[in-house]
Design a protein around this motif. Structure first.
Motif, PDB file in Angstrom:
ATOM      1  N   ARG A  41     112.071 108.121  30.642  1.00  0.00           N
ATOM      2  CA  ARG A  41     111.596 109.150  28.710  1.00  0.00           C
ATOM      3  C   ARG A  41     112.550 110.307  28.405  1.00  0.00           C
ATOM      4  O   ARG A  41     112.398 110.538  27.246  1.00  0.00           O
ATOM      5  CB  ARG A  41     110.156 110.239  30.100  1.00  0.00           C
ATOM      6  N   LEU A 273     109.254 113.317  34.232  1.00  0.00           N
ATOM      7  CA  LEU A 273     108.216 112.109  34.183  1.00  0.00           C
ATOM      8  C   LEU A 273     108.240 112.076  36.535  1.00  0.00           C
ATOM      9  O   LEU A 273     108.821 112.380  36.431  1.00  0.00           O
ATOM     10  CB  LEU A 273     108.620 110.700  34.117  1.00  0.00           C
ATOM     11  N   TYR A 303     105.101 101.670  27.135  1.00  0.00           N
ATOM     12  CA  TYR A 303     105.431 102.339  27.832  1.00  0.00           C
ATOM     13  C   TYR A 303     106.363 103.443  27.030  1.00  0.00           C
ATOM     14  O   TYR A 303     106.283 104.935  27.061  1.00  0.00           O
ATOM     15  CB  TYR A 303     106.692 102.397  28.819  1.00  0.00           C
ATOM     16  N   ARG A 304     107.130 103.506  25.391  1.00  0.00           N
ATOM     17  CA  ARG A 304     107.703 104.367  25.302  1.00  0.00           C
ATOM     18  C   ARG A 304     106.095 104.618  23.884  1.00  0.00           C
ATOM     19  O   ARG A 304     106.201 106.311  24.285  1.00  0.00           O
ATOM     20  CB  ARG A 304     107.829 103.535  23.881  1.00  0.00           C
ATOM     21  N   CYS A 307     105.228 107.042  26.303  1.00  0.00           N
ATOM     22  CA  CYS A 307     105.691 108.864  26.630  1.00  0.00           C
ATOM     23  C   CYS A 307     105.587 109.435  25.135  1.00  0.00           C
ATOM     24  O   CYS A 307     105.116 110.893  25.260  1.00  0.00           O
ATOM     25  CB  CYS A 307     107.368 108.553  26.238  1.00  0.00           C
ATOM     26  N   TYR A 312     107.329 115.881  24.693  1.00  0.00           N
ATOM     27  CA  TYR A 312     108.004 116.377  25.448  1.00  0.00           C
ATOM     28  C   TYR A 312     108.623 117.679  27.055  1.00  0.00           C
ATOM     29  O   TYR A 312     108.812 118.027  27.381  1.00  0.00           O
ATOM     30  CB  TYR A 312     109.424 116.503  24.703  1.00  0.00           C
TER      31      TYR A 312
END
Ligand code: AMP
Ligand code: ZN
Length: 470
Positions: A41, A273, A303-304, A307, A312
């Motif tokens: 991540r 995460l 998965y990207r 994220c 963030y």
């Protein structure tokens, strides 16, 4: 661009020492095990940041270390060297372990469309540089020898705790695991620059130094590798939030004492995460890897996407259900793009309007989830298909979700279940339900049944593809 800076605790306008150029440093992986999707991540968000800085016109010089020595099981100075632990676990040498997991890390990065930094430096290749900087810190009176080790003397600093906006919980992560106090330290916050005596017994990698045979501490590697490759002025330093203390705090202490001036202007920290049990971590034993996601039929780029859907600076809760939702949204987006015809005229001012939407999201502290909505805005807009595809390609140059490629593949692949006998479509439905319930054993059993009937089932980035065996 405005980007939160852990040093000033505010969203600052991003500025660089040399106009137009970004000197960027990223703490690399400790290569004693596979990177887990939590580590990744951090690297995904750093990758988006690097690519966005390039998009808005900066020339980015990015450096990363590979920690193959010196990182102890506690981020303080206690425990064993993690590399040694990995080598013992697998009955291999430290260097074999380092090579294997470094390669595995970059393989995972490739699958996630994370660009490899131009400069990647394994810590073991910079021993002379560490010794040179530690010697200088000794000469300047910032370091001392005690019990055979060399320590940084934090009492010599005007201010040691530079990042104090983190919760106690985050600050404690680094030191919680280390319970044994090191009696050699003059101050509780002092840290090791060079180990000789302590933790030495079965250390496999050791080098000669003015203070005896030993090995470097973890923090000194990042300071030295950055100063050597990025120069004296670093613009942007990145890492996961658990690295803020003690690792980054100690990096600042060493680098600024050595240089005699402020070192890095902007600190970018990616939050964790998490799973139900808290932060995903390698030391907890069971953790999720990219290969595991693939084994379960997930496209790594889903998965990207997962994220990028959240900010963030917020903890991200991982669950299979959340990932399923992200994968479904990703596939839907790719399907929409695949239905867009590459034809029609060009409307520059409308394109610019949409570009501004994308940029204002990213300029506001890297708001990737809002930037993703710009992709939907493009698809919904009145632009021609050609303009839409051009903009999606442009934005995806930063987001790196592989959307154009996914859409292309979708166009060429036969849709799931098309022209299949009812017996097979029924089995596919049952298999889908089993996978949804995470009953992978049953799903595999059903796949074997389908195979016995002469059909192959393959999980691809675009979903399940079923074909009659030739
Ligand atoms: P390591 O391989 O342990 O040195 O960690 C590599 C990078 O991953 C560092 O920048 C860590 O701060 C970051 N990291 C570790 N655990 C997590 C997590 N659960 N979520 C996000 N980043 C993490
Ligand atoms: Zn580091």
């Amino acid at each position: 661009m405005y980007l939160y800076n852990s040093l000033t605790r505010s969203k600052d306008e991003f500025k660089t020492h040399t106009p137009g150029r970004v000197e960027m440093y990223t703490c690399g992986p400790t290569v004693y095990h596979y990177a887990h999707i939590g580590n990744l991540r951090s690297y995904i968000m750093e990758d988006v940041l690097e690519k966005y800085l390039g998009y808005i016109g900066y020339d980015v010089d990015r450096v990363m270390n590979i920690t193959d020595v010196g990182h102890l099981t506690s981020d303080g100075d206690t425990g064993d060297d993690k590399m040694l632990k990995g080598a013992k676990r697998e009955h291999k040498t430290v260097m074999e372990i380092a090579k294997f997991y470094t390669d595995a890390f970059f393989e995972d990065c490739k699958k996630l469309n994370i660009k490899k930094p131009e400069t990647v430096v394994p810590a073991t290749s910079y021993i002379d540089e560490f010794i040179r900087v530690i010697s200088s810190l000794m000469e300047k009176g910032y370091a001392y020898e005690a019990g055979g080790n060399i320590y940084f003397d934090t009492s010599k600093l005007e201010k040691y705790y530079v990042f104090n906006d983190f919760s106690e919980e985050d600050l404690a992560v680094g030191v919680r695991e280390g319970v044994e106090a090191d009696g050699n330290k003059r101050n509780k916050t002092d840290f090791v620059l060079w180990f000789t005596k302590s933790k030495f017994e079965d250390q496999e990698l050791k080098w000669d130094s003015p203070w005896g045979v030993g090995y470097p501490g973890w923090h000194i590697e990042c300071s030295c590798i950055s100063m050597k490759n990025n120069g004296e002025y670093l613009d942007l330093h990145c890492g996961g939030i658990d690295n803020a203390f003690p690792h980054h705090t100690n990096e600042i202490a060493q680098s600024e004492s050595y240089l005699g001036h402020p070192w890095c202007g902007h600190w970018f920290h990616v939050h964790h995460l998490n799973t139900q049990g808290g932060k995903m971590s390698k030391s907890k034993g069971e953790f999720l890897t990219v290969s595991l996601l693939e084994e379960k039929g997930y496209n790594p780029l889903a998965y990207r996407f997962f994220c990028l859907q959240s900010h963030y600076r917020k903890g991200l809760m991982f669950s299979w259900e959340n990932l399923d939702n992200a994968a479904a949204a990703y596939n839907k987006l790719a399907a929409k793009i695949s239905q867009t015809e590459n034809s029609g005229g060009h409307d520059e001012s409308k394109c610019d309007e949409l570009r501004n939407g994308f940029k204002s999201a990213m300029d506001n502290d890297l708001n990737t989830s809002l930037a993703i909505t710009s992709l939907y805005d493009v698809l919904k807009s009145g632009l021609s298909g050609a303009d839409k595809l051009m903009l999606i390609k442009e934005f995806d140059g930063v987001l790196s979700l592989g959307l154009i490629e996914a859409a292309e593949k979708l166009k060429n692949a036969a849709p799931e279940g098309s022209e299949l006998p009812e017996e097979i479509t029924d089995l596919l439905e049952q298999r889908k339900a089993a996978r949804k319930e995470k009953n992978f054993a049953l799903a595999d059993e059903i796949r074997d049944k389908i195979s016995a009937l002469g059909y192959t089932v393959e999980e691809t980035r675009q979903g399940t593809v079923v074909k009659r065996r030739q």
